[in-house]
Motif scaffolding. Structure first.
Motif, mmCIF file in Angstrom:
data_model
loop_
_atom_site.group_PDB
_atom_site.id
_atom_site.type_symbol
_atom_site.label_atom_id
_atom_site.label_comp_id
_atom_site.label_asym_id
_atom_site.label_seq_id
_atom_site.Cartn_x
_atom_site.Cartn_y
_atom_site.Cartn_z
ATOM 1 N N ARG A 7 0.665 -1.051 0.128
ATOM 2 C CA ARG A 7 0.154 0.183 0.182
ATOM 3 C C ARG A 7 0.827 1.113 0.003
ATOM 4 N NH1 ARG A 7 -4.658 -2.276 0.101
ATOM 5 N NH2 ARG A 7 -4.928 -4.192 1.768
ATOM 6 N N SER A 8 1.588 1.473 -1.227
ATOM 7 C CA SER A 8 2.633 2.461 -1.427
ATOM 8 C C SER A 8 1.925 4.079 -1.549
ATOM 9 C CB SER A 8 3.318 2.213 -2.345
ATOM 10 O OG SER A 8 2.539 2.378 -3.584
ATOM 11 N N PHE A 9 0.672 4.329 -1.620
ATOM 12 C CA PHE A 9 -0.048 5.609 -1.740
ATOM 13 C C PHE A 9 -1.440 5.543 -0.806
ATOM 14 C CE2 PHE A 9 -1.663 2.648 -5.050
ATOM 15 C CZ PHE A 9 -2.922 2.900 -4.781
ATOM 16 N N ILE A 56 7.437 5.006 -13.276
ATOM 17 C CA ILE A 56 6.315 4.735 -11.833
ATOM 18 C C ILE A 56 6.152 5.946 -11.097
ATOM 19 C CG2 ILE A 56 5.975 3.139 -10.310
ATOM 20 C CD1 ILE A 56 7.472 1.096 -11.622
ATOM 21 N N GLY A 57 4.803 6.620 -10.905
ATOM 22 C CA GLY A 57 4.590 7.649 -9.906
ATOM 23 C C GLY A 57 5.394 8.771 -10.691
ATOM 24 N N PHE A 58 4.802 9.222 -12.039
ATOM 25 C CA PHE A 58 5.178 10.386 -12.612
ATOM 26 C C PHE A 58 4.821 11.554 -11.913
ATOM 27 C CE2 PHE A 58 1.231 8.706 -14.999
ATOM 28 C CZ PHE A 58 0.613 9.774 -14.655
ATOM 29 N N ILE A 79 2.755 5.418 -15.059
ATOM 30 C CA ILE A 79 1.643 5.073 -14.133
ATOM 31 C C ILE A 79 1.699 5.774 -13.023
ATOM 32 C CG2 ILE A 79 0.549 2.909 -12.866
ATOM 33 C CD1 ILE A 79 2.759 1.107 -14.067
ATOM 34 N N ASP A 80 0.595 6.324 -12.577
ATOM 35 C CA ASP A 80 0.349 6.940 -11.318
ATOM 36 C C ASP A 80 -1.171 6.938 -10.858
ATOM 37 O OD1 ASP A 80 0.500 8.991 -9.117
ATOM 38 O OD2 ASP A 80 2.439 9.471 -9.852
ATOM 39 N N VAL A 81 -1.221 7.180 -9.611
ATOM 40 C CA VAL A 81 -2.907 7.174 -8.902
ATOM 41 C C VAL A 81 -3.386 8.357 -9.115
ATOM 42 C CG1 VAL A 81 -2.300 4.978 -7.824
ATOM 43 C CG2 VAL A 81 -2.039 6.878 -6.829
ATOM 44 N N ALA A 106 -3.393 3.990 -11.946
ATOM 45 C CA ALA A 106 -3.757 2.596 -11.504
ATOM 46 C C ALA A 106 -2.409 2.342 -10.489
ATOM 47 C CB ALA A 106 -3.931 1.535 -12.433
ATOM 48 N N ASP A 107 -2.689 1.426 -9.534
ATOM 49 C CA ASP A 107 -1.710 0.876 -8.789
ATOM 50 C C ASP A 107 -0.291 0.211 -9.691
ATOM 51 O OD1 ASP A 107 0.271 -0.145 -6.940
ATOM 52 O OD2 ASP A 107 -1.442 -1.160 -5.779
ATOM 53 N N ALA A 108 0.888 0.785 -9.658
ATOM 54 C CA ALA A 108 2.042 0.280 -10.372
ATOM 55 C C ALA A 108 2.228 -1.119 -10.149
ATOM 56 C CB ALA A 108 3.135 1.173 -10.191
ATOM 57 N N VAL A 109 1.855 -1.456 -8.723
ATOM 58 C CA VAL A 109 2.231 -2.968 -8.368
ATOM 59 C C VAL A 109 1.269 -3.840 -9.173
ATOM 60 C CG1 VAL A 109 2.229 -4.624 -6.450
ATOM 61 C CG2 VAL A 109 3.002 -2.476 -6.021
ATOM 62 N N LEU A 126 12.197 5.536 -11.579
ATOM 63 C CA LEU A 126 11.222 5.517 -10.219
ATOM 64 C C LEU A 126 12.016 6.618 -9.680
ATOM 65 C CD1 LEU A 126 9.041 4.351 -8.241
ATOM 66 C CD2 LEU A 126 10.939 2.718 -7.387
ATOM 67 N N PHE A 127 11.418 7.843 -9.724
ATOM 68 C CA PHE A 127 12.023 9.077 -9.201
ATOM 69 C C PHE A 127 11.207 9.760 -7.840
ATOM 70 C CE2 PHE A 127 13.268 9.609 -13.527
ATOM 71 C CZ PHE A 127 14.408 9.328 -13.735
ATOM 72 N N PHE A 128 11.876 9.721 -6.898
ATOM 73 C CA PHE A 128 11.114 10.388 -5.495
ATOM 74 C C PHE A 128 9.931 9.417 -5.211
ATOM 75 C CE2 PHE A 128 13.820 13.157 -7.721
ATOM 76 C CZ PHE A 128 14.781 13.390 -6.699
ATOM 77 N N PRO A 129 9.962 8.118 -5.158
ATOM 78 C CA PRO A 129 8.764 7.594 -4.738
ATOM 79 C C PRO A 129 8.421 7.881 -3.105
ATOM 80 C CG PRO A 129 10.881 5.988 -4.663
ATOM 81 C CD PRO A 129 11.219 7.348 -5.440
ATOM 82 N N LEU A 204 14.796 18.724 -13.150
ATOM 83 C CA LEU A 204 14.454 18.455 -11.838
ATOM 84 C C LEU A 204 13.018 18.437 -11.661
ATOM 85 C CD1 LEU A 204 17.126 20.936 -10.118
ATOM 86 C CD2 LEU A 204 17.221 18.601 -10.716
ATOM 87 N N THR A 205 12.413 17.505 -10.953
ATOM 88 C CA THR A 205 11.236 17.359 -10.469
ATOM 89 C C THR A 205 10.564 18.188 -9.706
ATOM 90 O OG1 THR A 205 11.039 15.745 -8.901
ATOM 91 C CG2 THR A 205 11.094 14.784 -11.005
ATOM 92 N N LYS A 206 9.289 18.515 -9.371
ATOM 93 C CA LYS A 206 8.983 19.487 -8.418
ATOM 94 C C LYS A 206 9.508 19.322 -7.048
ATOM 95 C CE LYS A 206 5.093 21.779 -10.297
ATOM 96 N NZ LYS A 206 3.755 22.136 -10.669
ATOM 97 N N PHE A 207 9.475 17.853 -6.663
ATOM 98 C CA PHE A 207 9.610 17.490 -5.382
ATOM 99 C C PHE A 207 11.120 17.519 -5.192
ATOM 100 C CE2 PHE A 207 5.857 15.213 -5.685
ATOM 101 C CZ PHE A 207 5.258 14.864 -4.412
ATOM 102 N N GLU A 208 11.988 17.372 -6.147
ATOM 103 C CA GLU A 208 13.396 17.517 -6.420
ATOM 104 C C GLU A 208 13.775 18.799 -6.024
ATOM 105 O OE1 GLU A 208 14.875 16.014 -9.642
ATOM 106 O OE2 GLU A 208 16.943 15.623 -8.968
#
Ligand SMILES: C[S@@+](CC[C@H](N)C(=O)[O-])C[C@H]1O[C@@H](n2cnc3c(N)ncnc32)[C@H](O)[C@@H]1O
Length: 226
Positions: A7-9, A56-58, A79-81, A106-109, A126-129, A204-208
């Motif tokens: 349950r990563s999200f 994964i998780g764009f 893939i992102d939810v 959807a859930d990447a898993v 997989l950037f900044f999961p 650089l991503t927003k989170f980064e």
């Protein structure tokens, strides 16, 4: 069969703008791939034979759009939810007239377990999961042995797995999971973390950006599927 659950999200409702809502309605048929339990033929999905890369998780999709623009010769799956992010990505795909991207909300898993087949992917990003900083939540982190084994099965030998995080303790976990995986070898000759994300064209991503502004360090990892 890899039938584990992570349950990563948490489903964040997030505000979907009018433009994103329109995109989710009108552009989804062009770029979206419905979640299902049926395996996909990726060459058929894109209508051509080309290397297939997965992010994964764009998040808001900037990295994915940048990579797809830079490499029209490759096909990209994202893939992102997070619906606002999916809507924003769809808008960017249309604005840039990109035909080499397909999107899962959807859930990447589950997408990896059910829809993507053995040896179907070249590179995976997989950037900044989500770091799930509390110890009792570490089981929610995506990077753990079962998930890495599943990724390995879906990747082709020679493909690259790129990871980045600004969370030191997660970076150490990523390193230890990958160093003990029989399926990947560290692409950094000296071992350990990669000096930068240099091999991938990514903004650089927003989170980064936010993390770097706060003085956070970023750890990059680059592994090759054996
Ligand atoms: C911390 S954000 C990072 C976003 C982006 N990579 C960046 O660097 O800006 C993590 C993203 O992963 C997504 N996510 C987490 N678990 C996921 C899963 N199992 N399947 C699909 N997306 C997931 C979240 O919705 C979120 O958009």
């Amino acid at each position: 069969m890899n039938s584990f659950i992570i349950r990563s999200f948490v489903r964040r409702s997030g505000r979907v703008t009018l433009a994103q809502q329109r995109a989710l309605e009108t552009l989804w048929p062009r770029y979206g791939v419905p979640a299902s339990q049926t395996s996909l033929d990726l060459q058929e999905l894109f209508g051509r034979t080309a290397a297939k890369h997965l992010e994964i998780g764009f998040g808001m999709g900037d990295t994915l759009v940048n990579m797809a623009k830079t490499h029209p010769e490759y096909d990209y799956l994202g893939i992102d939810v997070y619906r606002p992010g999916v809507g924003r990505l769809l808008l960017q795909l249309e604005a840039n007239q990109l035909s080499n991207v397909r999107v899962f909300c959807a859930d990447a898993v589950e997408v990896l377990q059910y829809q993507l087949t053995v040896s179907s992917l070249d590179n995976v990003y997989l950037f900044f999961p989500d770091p799930w900083p509390r110890k009792r939540h570490h089981k929610r982190r995506l990077v753990q042995p079962e998930f890495i084994q599943l990724l390995a099965q879906r990747m082709k030998a020679g493909g690259y797995l790129y990871l980045a995080t600004d969370w030191q303790d997660y970076a150490q976990q990523m390193l230890s999971v990958l160093e003990t995986s029989p399926d990947f070898i560290n692409s950094v000759a000296t071992g350990g973390f990669a000096p930068s994300a240099a091999p991938v064209e990514r903004p650089l991503t927003k989170f980064e950006q936010r993390g770097l502004r706060l003085g956070n360090k970023v750890w990059n990892l680059l592994y090759q599927r054996q």
